[in-house]
Design an enzyme around this catalytic site. Structure first.
Site, PDB file in Angstrom:
ATOM      1  N   LYS A  46      36.262  25.555  16.795  1.00  0.00           N
ATOM      2  CA  LYS A  46      36.981  26.509  17.640  1.00  0.00           C
ATOM      3  C   LYS A  46      38.263  26.984  16.972  1.00  0.00           C
ATOM      4  CE  LYS A  46      39.450  26.987  22.030  1.00  0.00           C
ATOM      5  NZ  LYS A  46      39.840  26.347  23.312  1.00  0.00           N
ATOM      6  N   SER A 103      38.706  29.510  26.879  1.00  0.00           N
ATOM      7  CA  SER A 103      39.058  30.135  25.609  1.00  0.00           C
ATOM      8  C   SER A 103      38.119  29.764  24.451  1.00  0.00           C
ATOM      9  CB  SER A 103      40.486  29.752  25.213  1.00  0.00           C
ATOM     10  OG  SER A 103      40.607  28.349  25.083  1.00  0.00           O
ATOM     11  N   SER A 127      38.380  25.533  29.558  1.00  0.00           N
ATOM     12  CA  SER A 127      38.090  26.357  28.379  1.00  0.00           C
ATOM     13  C   SER A 127      36.812  25.993  27.655  1.00  0.00           C
ATOM     14  CB  SER A 127      39.258  26.292  27.392  1.00  0.00           C
ATOM     15  OG  SER A 127      40.372  26.974  27.908  1.00  0.00           O
TER      16      SER A 127
END
Length: 349
Positions: A46, A103, A127
């Site tokens: 990520k 996210s 997220s």
């Protein structure tokens, strides 16, 4: 490895899941990694800092090969349920005109589109679980503090996105020093809360989740107990912790919710809720909706939580079923998720 890189090269200009791809590094590392337990399994990390995370380092040490960094929200974004890749905004594989969530946006898309088998994420308010739900994949938020996190507030914890709970077992076996078998005794006593006592849930999302829970009961996976879970809306408490400006009211919300969750998990090992109150929104943002309404309570309390694909709305949007368990019960939670997933996958197929 070649297949993963070929698919990324072909599909990512459309999906925008990656901000960087590392083909030369991945191919160079493949031979070394084949001699290790993960045998060169391609995975994604990520964001730009993901390769330096504790989880990524453990996966590499076990023979995983990182192929690239996935998209996260762009700078100055007031809401966090989207991503910005090297080729543009990240799109939902099921509905390109809608967001994949965030996210950990690109991580969820990369897994959902079968570009990689596994992608790391982090979860400070949902997220990992929100994009998992909206992209139709499995997502796990680990117990707060179980793995190192750069988040000073203590809200964010490491997580993983995979196509199945079974593959998430691979992640836990690599990042934990000790990881026993992920099993569950059936039926699992469980509490189902459709809204945690405060959230406004899209009726169709709620209906999909209720049907999924009904299948689990009919399939002998869960046994619903005659209890409920009603919490105080954690929004003020979460925002106070994130901003570092606690108030008496926020402190009391957090204390009271901790007491209620501790009481629940002292008697029942599993809590079931929708993962999100809403379906994926458009790329212009969620408006006044809080997609985090059902997830961030567990960032405050620290409990592990996962999202399992539960089905689809009539317009083809994936819906997630959230599973939460006692603090530190990450491996047992994964065992329960495996049992849940087996029934729901069988029904969908």
């Amino acid at each position: 490895m070649g297949r993963a890189l070929e698919r990324i090269g072909r599909e990512d200009p459309r999906l925008c899941a990656f901000i960087e791809v590392w083909p030369e590094r991945a191919l160079a590392d493949e031979d070394r990694a084949r001699r290790l337990p993960l045998s060169g399994m391609p995975f994604a990390v990520k964001g730009p800092a993901g390769i330096r995370s504790y989880a990524a380092r453990r996966l590499v040490a076990a023979g995983g090969v990182p192929v690239g960094a996935t998209s996260v929200p762009g700078p100055g974004t007031p809401w966090q349920t989207w991503g910005l890749g090297a080729h543009g905004r990240t799109v939902n594989p099921w509905h390109p005109e809608r967001t994949p969530g965030g996210s950990s946006a690109g991580s969820a898309v990369a897994v959902a589109a079968d570009l990689v088998e596994l992608a790391t994420g982090s979860d400070g308010a949902g997220s990992v679980r929100i994009p998992a739900a909206w992209c139709g994949v499995f997502g796990l938020k680990t117990t707060n503090g179980l793995l190192p996190s750069p988040d000073r507030s203590g809200l964010a914890s490491a997580g993983v996105l995979t196509r199945s709970a079974a593959r998430a077992r691979t992640y836990l076996s690599c990042v934990l020093d000790s990881c026993g078998p992920a099993t569950a005794d059936l039926p699992i006593p469980a509490v189902f809360s459709p809204d945690l006592g405060y959230a406004e849930v899209d009726p169709e999302v709620g209906s999909v989740v209720r049907r999924a829970v009904g299948r689990l009961v009919a399939g002998g996976v869960v046994r619903l107990v005659d209890r409920t879970c009603e919490l105080l809306d954690p929004r003020e408490a979460w925002q106070a912790v994130r901003s570092g400006e606690p108030s008496p009211a926020a402190t009391e919300i957090r204390r009271e919710n901790d007491l209620r969750l501790d009481a629940l998990f002292s008697r029942t090992p599993l809590l079931l809720t929708p993962t999100t109150p809403n379906r994926p929104h458009g790329h212009d943002g969620p408006g006044d909706l809080y997609s985090t309404a059902l997830t961030w309570a567990f960032n405050l309390s620290g409990h592990p939580a996962a999202s399992v694909p539960a089905g689809f709305t009539a317009d083809g949007c994936p819906v997630g079923l959230q599973l939460a368990a006692e603090r530190g019960a990450d491996v047992p939670l994964l065992g329960m998720a495996l049992a849940v997933e087996n029934v729901l996958i069988t029904v969908r197929s």
